[in-house]
Design a protein around this motif. Structure first.
Motif: not given
Length: 195
Positions: A128-142
């Protein structure tokens, strides 16, 4: 062992209490029943109990009016009676067995251990912490594909892309996730992040 054939005269002698016939009956069928029961019961005591109960039931039927209608089927009748007694023995012994008996091993634990659960919780928190560091589009996609396990066609509609381009976007998002993961945790790639 030599097999014996039976007739009305044999059963008549048996029911009349002819000593020689009774001894033959008990000796003959005890041998057959023990052969059968040795592979099904572990206790010699239980084997003897089943034999004795079988004989008692067979004699009870033979001595009744009408008894056994087909004397030549005495062997099959004894075998069937033994099967019923054996079934009753299984039922009574399974009811009386306890999991707390002395000398019995504890049932094997199934499911995750406390360590497994703690490790999984820790890994979820890091993801979850790593996902928060990603760009919003990448986070939503993953999240949509891997965490929520949504249908790929549905994800394509949500992001307004074709299936082929979704593969490209997923590859890029996974690569970004891997870069962040290695920065925070080390170079052990998470499962499925390199494909």
């Amino acid at each position: 062992m030599q097999f014996h054939s039976f007739d009305a005269r044999y059963i008549g002698n048996l029911c009349a209490g002819d000593r020689e016939t009774q001894e033959h009956f008990v000796r003959y069928f005890t041998e057959l029943l023990r052969l059968k029961l040795r592979s099904r019961l572990q206790s010699p005591h239980a084997i003897e109990d089943v034999c004795q109960e079988t004989f008692a039931r067979v004699f009870s039927v033979l001595r009744r009016d009408g008894g056994l209608r087909e004397p030549e089927r005495l062997g099959a009748f004894v075998n069937t009676t033994c099967n019923y007694v054996l079934f009753e023995e299984y039922r009574s012994s399974s009811r009386s067995e306890s999991l707390d008996e002395e000398g019995k091993p504890e049932p094997a634990a199934t499911g995750a251990t406390a360590l497994d659960m703690a490790t999984a919780q820790q890994m979820k928190r890091k993801v979850r912490e790593i996902l928060l560091r990603l760009a919003p589009r990448d986070r939503s996609l993953l999240k949509a594909v891997f965490l929520e396990e949504r249908d790929r066609d549905e994800v394509c509609r949500q992001f307004g892309v074709e299936r082929e381009y979704l593969r490209v976007l997923l590859h890029r998002a996974k690569q970004e996730f891997k870069v962040e993961y290695v920065k925070r945790i080390g170079n052990q790639a998470p499962l499925g992040a390199d494909g």
